[in-house]
Design a protein around this motif. Sequence first.
Motif, PDB file in Angstrom:
ATOM      1  N   GLN B  42      13.675   7.144  -2.926  1.00  0.00           N
ATOM      2  CA  GLN B  42      12.945   7.916  -4.111  1.00  0.00           C
ATOM      3  C   GLN B  42      11.624   7.105  -4.097  1.00  0.00           C
ATOM      4  OE1 GLN B  42      16.332   7.173  -6.102  1.00  0.00           O
ATOM      5  NE2 GLN B  42      16.614   9.240  -4.856  1.00  0.00           N
ATOM      6  N   ARG B  44       7.547   6.735  -5.451  1.00  0.00           N
ATOM      7  CA  ARG B  44       6.586   6.951  -6.526  1.00  0.00           C
ATOM      8  C   ARG B  44       5.205   7.225  -5.920  1.00  0.00           C
ATOM      9  NH1 ARG B  44       2.307   7.869 -10.143  1.00  0.00           N
ATOM     10  NH2 ARG B  44       3.244   7.309 -12.315  1.00  0.00           N
ATOM     11  N   ARG B  74      13.181  12.105  -2.656  1.00  0.00           N
ATOM     12  CA  ARG B  74      12.702  12.657  -4.072  1.00  0.00           C
ATOM     13  C   ARG B  74      11.273  11.944  -4.459  1.00  0.00           C
ATOM     14  NH1 ARG B  74      17.716  12.663  -6.539  1.00  0.00           N
ATOM     15  NH2 ARG B  74      16.964  11.056  -7.988  1.00  0.00           N
ATOM     16  N   LEU B  75      10.548  12.519  -5.315  1.00  0.00           N
ATOM     17  CA  LEU B  75       9.442  11.895  -6.066  1.00  0.00           C
ATOM     18  C   LEU B  75       9.854  11.600  -7.425  1.00  0.00           C
ATOM     19  CD1 LEU B  75       6.219  13.503  -4.944  1.00  0.00           C
ATOM     20  CD2 LEU B  75       7.297  11.582  -3.638  1.00  0.00           C
ATOM     21  N   GLU B  76       9.574  10.522  -7.863  1.00  0.00           N
ATOM     22  CA  GLU B  76      10.069  10.139  -9.322  1.00  0.00           C
ATOM     23  C   GLU B  76       8.801   9.754 -10.218  1.00  0.00           C
ATOM     24  OE1 GLU B  76      12.828   9.920 -11.093  1.00  0.00           O
ATOM     25  OE2 GLU B  76      14.392  10.500  -9.610  1.00  0.00           O
ATOM     26  N   ALA B  77       8.779   9.914 -11.283  1.00  0.00           N
ATOM     27  CA  ALA B  77       7.569   9.726 -12.225  1.00  0.00           C
ATOM     28  C   ALA B  77       7.456   8.065 -12.409  1.00  0.00           C
ATOM     29  CB  ALA B  77       7.851  10.194 -13.409  1.00  0.00           C
ATOM     30  N   SER B  78       8.728   7.358 -12.632  1.00  0.00           N
ATOM     31  CA  SER B  78       8.612   5.889 -13.046  1.00  0.00           C
ATOM     32  C   SER B  78       8.671   5.305 -11.735  1.00  0.00           C
ATOM     33  CB  SER B  78       9.552   5.640 -13.999  1.00  0.00           C
ATOM     34  OG  SER B  78       9.351   4.133 -14.126  1.00  0.00           O
ATOM     35  N   PRO B  79       7.793   4.173 -11.496  1.00  0.00           N
ATOM     36  CA  PRO B  79       7.993   3.431 -10.423  1.00  0.00           C
ATOM     37  C   PRO B  79       9.215   2.420 -10.400  1.00  0.00           C
ATOM     38  CG  PRO B  79       6.195   2.414 -11.540  1.00  0.00           C
ATOM     39  CD  PRO B  79       6.525   3.741 -12.058  1.00  0.00           C
ATOM     40  N   HIS B  81      12.043   3.424 -11.061  1.00  0.00           N
ATOM     41  CA  HIS B  81      13.216   4.280 -10.700  1.00  0.00           C
ATOM     42  C   HIS B  81      13.191   4.355  -8.978  1.00  0.00           C
ATOM     43  CE1 HIS B  81      13.720   6.621 -14.485  1.00  0.00           C
ATOM     44  NE2 HIS B  81      13.430   5.296 -14.976  1.00  0.00           N
ATOM     45  N   CYS B  82      12.103   3.946  -8.403  1.00  0.00           N
ATOM     46  CA  CYS B  82      11.808   4.282  -6.875  1.00  0.00           C
ATOM     47  C   CYS B  82      12.080   3.100  -6.152  1.00  0.00           C
ATOM     48  CB  CYS B  82      10.249   4.617  -6.929  1.00  0.00           C
ATOM     49  SG  CYS B  82       9.845   6.150  -7.641  1.00  0.00           S
ATOM     50  N   ASP B  83      12.174   3.394  -4.870  1.00  0.00           N
ATOM     51  CA  ASP B  83      12.449   2.227  -3.829  1.00  0.00           C
ATOM     52  C   ASP B  83      10.993   2.009  -3.159  1.00  0.00           C
ATOM     53  OD1 ASP B  83      14.630   4.618  -3.342  1.00  0.00           O
ATOM     54  OD2 ASP B  83      15.303   2.711  -4.080  1.00  0.00           O
ATOM     55  N   THR B 102       1.268  -0.844 -10.080  1.00  0.00           N
ATOM     56  CA  THR B 102       2.315  -0.011  -9.694  1.00  0.00           C
ATOM     57  C   THR B 102       3.118  -0.769  -8.599  1.00  0.00           C
ATOM     58  OG1 THR B 102       0.730   1.808  -9.909  1.00  0.00           O
ATOM     59  CG2 THR B 102       2.815   2.300  -9.160  1.00  0.00           C
TER      60      THR B 102
END
Lengths: 668, 165, 320
Positions: B42, B44, B74-79, B81-83, B102
């Motif tokens: 995921q 951002r 996937r793209l996610e809204a919150s950093p 939640h991201c890798d 960010t």
Amino acid sequence: MTAALLVATALMGLAGTAAGAIAPVRFRIALSSALTIAACALGFVVGAEVLHSGHAAVVHTTTLMPLASFSLALDRFGALFVVITAVVGICAMIFRFGYDGQGLASRTASSILPLFVTSLLLVPAASNVTTFLFLWELMAITSLLLVLTDHARRSEVQVAGQWYAVMTQLGAAALILGLVLLATRSGSQSFAVIAVRSAHLPAWVRSTAFVLAVVGFGSKAGAVPLHVWLPRAHPEAPGPVSALMSAAMVNLGVYGIVRVGMGLLSGGPAWWWLLVMGLGALSAMFGSLHSATSKDLKRLLAYSTTDNVGLMLLGVGASGLFADTGHRALALLALVAALLHVVFHAVFKGSLFLSASSVHQAAGSTDLDQLGGLLRRMPVSGPIFLVGGLAIAALPPFCGFVSEWLLLQSMLHGLPSGDVAIAVAMPIGVGVLALTGGLTAFTFTKAIGIGLLGLPRTQDAERAGEVGRPMWIGAGLLAVLCLVFGVAPFLVIPSVVDAAGAVPGLHLAGALTRGWNVALPGVPGMLAPGLVAIGLVGFGGLVALGRHLVQQRPVRLTEAWGCGRELQTVRMEYTATSFGEPLTRVFEDVLSPARDVDVSHLAESRYYTEAAVIHTTIDDAFERRVYRPADRMLVRWGAVARRVPNGSVHRYLAFGLVALIVVLVVLA
Amino acid sequence: MSIMRLRAIGRRLRARPADIGDPDRGTPVVVAAAKRLRGSLQLRHVDAGSCNGCEIEIASIFSPTYDAERFGIRLEASPRHCDGLLVTGPVTRNMAAPLRKTFDAVPQPRVVVAVGDCARDCGVFRGAYGVEGAVSDVVPVDLEIPGCPPDPAAIVRALRGLAGT
Amino acid sequence: MSTGWSITSMSAISLLQVVLVIVGGPLLLGFMRKVRCRMEGRVGPPVHQPLLDLRKMAGRERTRPEHASWVFPLAPVVLVATTLVVAAVAPLLATDPAFGWSADLFAVVFLLLLGSVSLALGALDTGTAFGGMGASRAMTIGALAEPALLVAILALSVPAHSSNLPTIIIRSLAHPAWLATPERVLALVAFVIVIVAESGRLPVDNPSTHLELTMIHEAMMLEYAGPDLALVKLAESMRLVVLFTLLADLFVPWGIATSPGPWHLAVALASTAGKLVVLGAALAVFEVTVAKLRLFRVPELLAGAFVLATLAVLSTLVVP
């Protein structure tokens, strides 16, 4: 023996009054509080003994008051309320040791407070009309004086006192009318005699007495539409006083309705109980809606009291309805559910009001929009508030869950009885219970989340610290009871069943508890609150352990994510007003919020705005549409009436003549 | 419900995305990330000052033609939640601090993918007055995807290499 | 209320239910996403993609806002624990799991409400506008969905004379004609609307939106990372599975194991999987075809569900 203890309770309370009046400042609070605690402890012992043994404690004397006898007879039903008041009183007095605000240290307040507590303890024991009215008025006047404790410092207190005085005296007038009507028609003022003879009274006497009693006791309980004093008086009263008022005094309103409706009048036609249920439903919805959209913590709690009183009245009304249609076991179930809610409400509302006072003392305000971040700054009082909030929202594993479940079950099992009135009332009752349950969860998520969690919104909130030990011990004891009763309700339920069974005509086949669980006799229905608590703790522990084992790095403390914004301030945090905004919009027609926009322009040019202020007020619809117009109408009538006595002796003589003629005609 | 309508629905149910080609399994950073992520990536997306040409290509990798989501990307809204971050454009002066914030918000271990020539070395905007620098001047970059704009298939190949699918 | 099943078999059933919910939840979400992608003409991620995501998330770093209290890390734990208690005790696969006699429909609702409240408190603890907004919207929708839910439960409980879950299911099995009664159909529609609202699916909430101003449930978990995020996402999928399985067992109970033999459990597992596939596909197709409702239209939808549920209760009294 119990009679002697009852007398001792009264005497101890009077001793506390004397101590408060006489003792020098250094010992005043400690001595009067200690004596009041002793009075409450004695009351607890009397109540527990009567509940356990079933023998009433009787005290009768004709020498105390001229022309009337002072008579107390504490039966199991009254004993339950004495025990509740005693427990709340002890915790409130312990709290008072550390409470250093709002004029409670004055001689007046220190002497009146023990008197108030004593009257609260003795009202459920009164067994004739004179004693009852005397103790009731004593309770009303002492509580009024206590509400006015701080009147010199704030003007809102005076207004609150006026509203409270008027409403309480209106209620008392209705009560006096109703009880005196019953007494004169029955030929005796003793409750026992009235209970026997009331069956033979004409229906209009019984119904009038009942309606007057509902008005009188309903106004004391804070039922809509007679509730307007509650949201004003409770917030203005000092902490321990508002706790006592909400957790002990409003119970006596419910006590009165059951005592008169089921005890003295032995039940009545269905429309009585539909009236009670209707008032209950209205109070529940109105109270929960206003507490959900209120931003002052104490006002929120006061409206929540109205909400919970509505739930109690729903249970009482359902019980009367079932009894009227012949379902005695269901009637007892519904009454037990209502009384259990009385007990649990006293516990969690007492704790919440005391916690709110702690918050006020620590952070300087009860306005939720000025609080925040208090859970970290008040490491003991914060969790106590959290427990109270979760309990009132009827969430497991706390006590509110059990009483709410019992209320729902009594409505559910009442449905298939086939009676039309019941068939319509029960689904409405369940709908009301559900809506208020959801709104209460919303309200206390707001109160806990905005008040205790997040960032502090003002400097006062940032500088808040933990309050003194007596304060959190007082509030904490009640919070511990919330948890204990929630996990082990079998400690309380048998006593409540005994108390409800003291009301004539109701009996239950089989016990309501089976081991550690709540079981409905005769129908399949079981609740295992202890098991739920164990399951939550067990699974919670497993999950937390799993998370700990899976974790590969320590937790990193960071700035909160704000979309990369450079200037993140506390002003961007949600406030209580913004939290309640969607709900305000949904219920806009009911709440009718008034919006005022105040725009000030720069001196140089009218086209540039310097500041824009928006005021949103949600005031009480009954106050706005019923009481204020009535008030204006009375003022206008008074102005007209003032012109009638114009000083002429001829006119006054004419009045006398007309009045004499009217009296002669009526008597003839 | 006509025959043509049924045929159209049938065509949609038998999805046939374009051929992407093999993923780039290149640098040690990418190999290490692939071993860690194992099929779930995921990101951002941060527009640090791009002309949106790369954004259009990134949007199209999630369209039915290239369908990057089938590789677990996937793209996610919150950093949180991201890798990692998917950064486009040269870093303008106003976006430097938000980009750093960010990057800080992403839990460790994190990767930064610089998409397009502007992200790699400011591209056509090198030396402009509003540009702070390339992405690597502000946050450490682990993977670069060249092109102005890069082909969507190239973006998908690079991200597949990171995701390990 | 005991059916005489041995303690080992009841505990095994509870354990099986918990495992089914933990593993089946992400699989159900993955299956729903696959159906959506196919309808959009794409291949989409594999059905077990959510499980891959959870495994990866569990190994990442946990973060916490500096000013947050202990409520923030505790909230995901409480959320998952409440759902696990329901999964262990409610009759999902068999009519008598461990402590199944205590599974009351009202108690299930309040337990799930505890989970929602704890997540809202965790969101408010972050001190951000997103957390407050998500908590405010989620609690508003929860408060307005409660009446519809409890009155629909009343409609189900009246014919069975109990709100005890195993009792309702056993009596439904004994009276197959109940399925076609108007009260069942009305209660079913009300339940479906409430489940869509409570689990945050379209048209009430879009779980895959990137626009914070349109978020309801997603906004509450923006600040969680690593294992905390894995717990919150797992809870979201577990709640959907539990609610769907309860829906299926209450309205179409055939297939549920009425005795603890392994063959009955296998049939129950297969039938539950089949029902979840049907429900999940139906919801996914529906989600593809509708647009998200404006936030202030959602109360109207929930009021409609309340009216339907009230009609269901009234028809239990009219129809003998």
